[in-house]
Scaffold this motif. Structure first.
Motif, mmCIF file in Angstrom:
data_model
loop_
_atom_site.group_PDB
_atom_site.id
_atom_site.type_symbol
_atom_site.label_atom_id
_atom_site.label_comp_id
_atom_site.label_asym_id
_atom_site.label_seq_id
_atom_site.Cartn_x
_atom_site.Cartn_y
_atom_site.Cartn_z
ATOM 1 N N MET A 244 0.849 -1.184 0.000
ATOM 2 C CA MET A 244 0.000 0.000 0.000
ATOM 3 C C MET A 244 0.889 1.239 0.000
ATOM 4 O O MET A 244 1.736 1.412 0.886
ATOM 5 N N GLU A 245 0.695 2.091 -0.984
ATOM 6 C CA GLU A 245 1.391 3.372 -1.050
ATOM 7 C C GLU A 245 0.418 4.463 -0.629
ATOM 8 O O GLU A 245 -0.702 4.539 -1.160
ATOM 9 N N SER A 246 0.841 5.290 0.303
ATOM 10 C CA SER A 246 -0.048 6.324 0.837
ATOM 11 C C SER A 246 0.727 7.630 0.991
ATOM 12 O O SER A 246 1.756 7.683 1.669
ATOM 13 N N ILE A 247 0.211 8.678 0.348
ATOM 14 C CA ILE A 247 0.799 10.018 0.446
ATOM 15 C C ILE A 247 -0.332 10.982 0.782
ATOM 16 O O ILE A 247 -1.281 11.135 -0.006
ATOM 17 N N ARG B 49 -3.758 9.680 0.448
ATOM 18 C CA ARG B 49 -4.179 9.190 -0.877
ATOM 19 C C ARG B 49 -3.575 7.788 -1.027
ATOM 20 O O ARG B 49 -2.375 7.645 -1.287
ATOM 21 N N ASN B 50 -4.408 6.790 -0.873
ATOM 22 C CA ASN B 50 -3.941 5.407 -0.767
ATOM 23 C C ASN B 50 -4.096 4.686 -2.108
ATOM 24 O O ASN B 50 -5.158 4.761 -2.739
ATOM 25 N N VAL C 27 -10.364 -6.272 -4.849
ATOM 26 C CA VAL C 27 -9.758 -5.686 -3.642
ATOM 27 C C VAL C 27 -10.870 -5.389 -2.649
ATOM 28 O O VAL C 27 -11.882 -4.770 -2.984
ATOM 29 N N GLN C 28 -10.670 -5.838 -1.416
ATOM 30 C CA GLN C 28 -11.635 -5.618 -0.350
ATOM 31 C C GLN C 28 -10.913 -5.153 0.916
ATOM 32 O O GLN C 28 -9.699 -5.338 1.053
ATOM 33 N N TYR C 29 -11.697 -4.542 1.821
ATOM 34 C CA TYR C 29 -11.124 -4.127 3.117
ATOM 35 C C TYR C 29 -12.196 -4.210 4.187
ATOM 36 O O TYR C 29 -13.396 -4.179 3.915
ATOM 37 N N LEU D 229 -3.074 -3.489 -12.203
ATOM 38 C CA LEU D 229 -2.257 -3.969 -11.085
ATOM 39 C C LEU D 229 -2.230 -2.962 -9.944
ATOM 40 O O LEU D 229 -1.253 -2.904 -9.183
ATOM 41 N N GLN D 230 -3.293 -2.189 -9.818
ATOM 42 C CA GLN D 230 -3.383 -1.230 -8.729
ATOM 43 C C GLN D 230 -4.847 -0.894 -8.475
ATOM 44 O O GLN D 230 -5.711 -1.107 -9.340
ATOM 45 N N CYS D 231 -5.105 -0.330 -7.288
ATOM 46 C CA CYS D 231 -6.461 0.053 -6.912
ATOM 47 C C CYS D 231 -6.372 1.267 -5.986
ATOM 48 O O CYS D 231 -5.617 1.256 -5.010
ATOM 49 N N ILE D 232 -7.140 2.305 -6.317
ATOM 50 C CA ILE D 232 -7.182 3.492 -5.464
ATOM 51 C C ILE D 232 -8.042 3.177 -4.243
ATOM 52 O O ILE D 232 -9.227 2.860 -4.369
ATOM 53 N N ALA D 233 -7.412 3.270 -3.064
ATOM 54 C CA ALA D 233 -8.094 2.863 -1.830
ATOM 55 C C ALA D 233 -8.131 4.005 -0.822
ATOM 56 O O ALA D 233 -7.943 3.798 0.382
ATOM 57 N N SER D 234 -8.375 5.226 -1.311
ATOM 58 C CA SER D 234 -8.425 6.390 -0.407
ATOM 59 C C SER D 234 -9.622 6.351 0.522
ATOM 60 O O SER D 234 -9.701 7.146 1.467
ATOM 61 N N VAL D 235 -10.571 5.449 0.260
ATOM 62 C CA VAL D 235 -11.722 5.309 1.148
ATOM 63 C C VAL D 235 -11.313 4.781 2.510
ATOM 64 O O VAL D 235 -12.027 4.959 3.508
#
Length: 308
Positions: free
Chosen positions: A29-32, A35-36, A54-56, A76-82
């Motif tokens: 997980m990259e987070s700045i 913004r995940n 992708v689930q959380y 190969l990525q998913c925006i997970a800012s939620v």
């Protein structure tokens, strides 16, 4: 019969999509600034159109918490800012009817996110440096990172450009900071970072900005004396010009309305009487009377004085 069993075994080993599908690898997980983005790599030697899910779910004690789907994608990525709280995040792969096992990671956005550098402006004013700080922000919605953490401390580091080893640091929770006790006409460099005290998390430093200080806005005594003398000279010149103009206006008025010469008394009496009075009109000449002319001389008082 043995032929068919051998064919089935061959198909199972030849087609990687048949049976147990390998899951994604290198899940991170990259987070700045909250913004995940969840990233992963494709399973080795896996071909075809693979779909990833992708689930959380939040890390809470309630056993009724279920996983929520964020993305279903072939990227190969998913925006997970939620995800804004401690959560378990998982991803799997699906090829046709085959689904891999879940690959799960634990994500704490408040500890894992990278706090970017704030926006900084520096201006020089009267021997001081005014530092204006803004942000950092979460995405493009102008929500400050400070609102996420509840507190944010700005560390303002500054030093002389000629002496970078002697760095000074001041901390503030405000968006402005005034750097004082600086040498005049000296180049100073400034950089700022955001800091969260309760989890000892420091952000990135802003780009270095260098500004030159000016004087302390105190006018030297010799300049004050020079300005005073100059103003006095201008005042005297102005007064002299006004006096000369008044004298000239007075002389002009006196010359027009009060001349230096005067008419004789008998002429004044004559001119003061109405000219249309018949007693003062000269009679019409007759043929018997001849024309007579006499010379009339006006003598001013100045002429009489000179003659005497």
């Amino acid at each position: 019969m043995d032929y068919y069993y051998g064919l089935i075994i061959f198909i199972c080993f030849w087609n990687p999509g048949f049976g147990n599908l390998p899951g994604p690898i290198n899940v991170t997980m990259e987070s700045i600034n909250f913004r995940n983005i969840l990233r992963w790599n494709r399973p080795t030697d896996l071909e075809g159109d693979v779909t990833y899910t992708v689930q959380y779910k939040m890390d809470v004690r309630s056993s009724k918490t279920d996983y929520k789907t964020i993305c279903v994608t072939q990227e190969l990525q998913c925006i997970a800012s939620v995800i804004s709280y401690n959560s378990y995040v998982r991803v799997n792969a699906k090829l046709q009817l085959n689904i891999s096992d879940w690959v799960t990671i634990y994500f704490d956005p408040y500890s894992h996110t990278i706090i970017e550098a704030p926006e900084v402006k520096v201006s020089s004013r009267s021997g001081y440096l005014d530092v204006s700080i803004n942000g950092p922000f979460v995405g493009s919605n102008d929500v400050s990172v400070k609102e996420k953490y509840g507190e944010l401390i700005y560390r303002v580091a500054y030093w002389k450009e000629s002496d970078p080893a002697n760095e000074l640091v001041v901390s503030t929770t405000q968006n402005t900071e005034i750097l004082h006790d600086l040498d005049t006409w000296t180049m100073y460099c400034v950089k700022v970072q955001a800091y969260v005290s309760y989890n000892d998390k420091a952000g990135e430093f802003s780009p270095v900005i260098c500004k030159k200080t000016t004087n302390d806005d105190r006018t030297p005594s010799w300049k004050i004396a020079l300005l005073f003398l100059g103003s006095m000279v201008l005042a005297v010149v102005f007064i002299l010009i006004v006096i000369v103009l008044i004298i000239k206006a007075y002389k002009m008025t006196r010359y027009i309305f009060f001349p230096s010469y005067s008419f004789p008394q008998h002429l004044k009496e004559y001119l003061n009487k109405p000219f249309y009075n018949t007693s003062y009109l000269s009679p019409q000449p007759t043929e018997e009377c001849g024309e007579s002319c006499e010379q009339l001389t006006f003598v001013s008082e100045e002429t009489e004085e000179k003659d005497t």
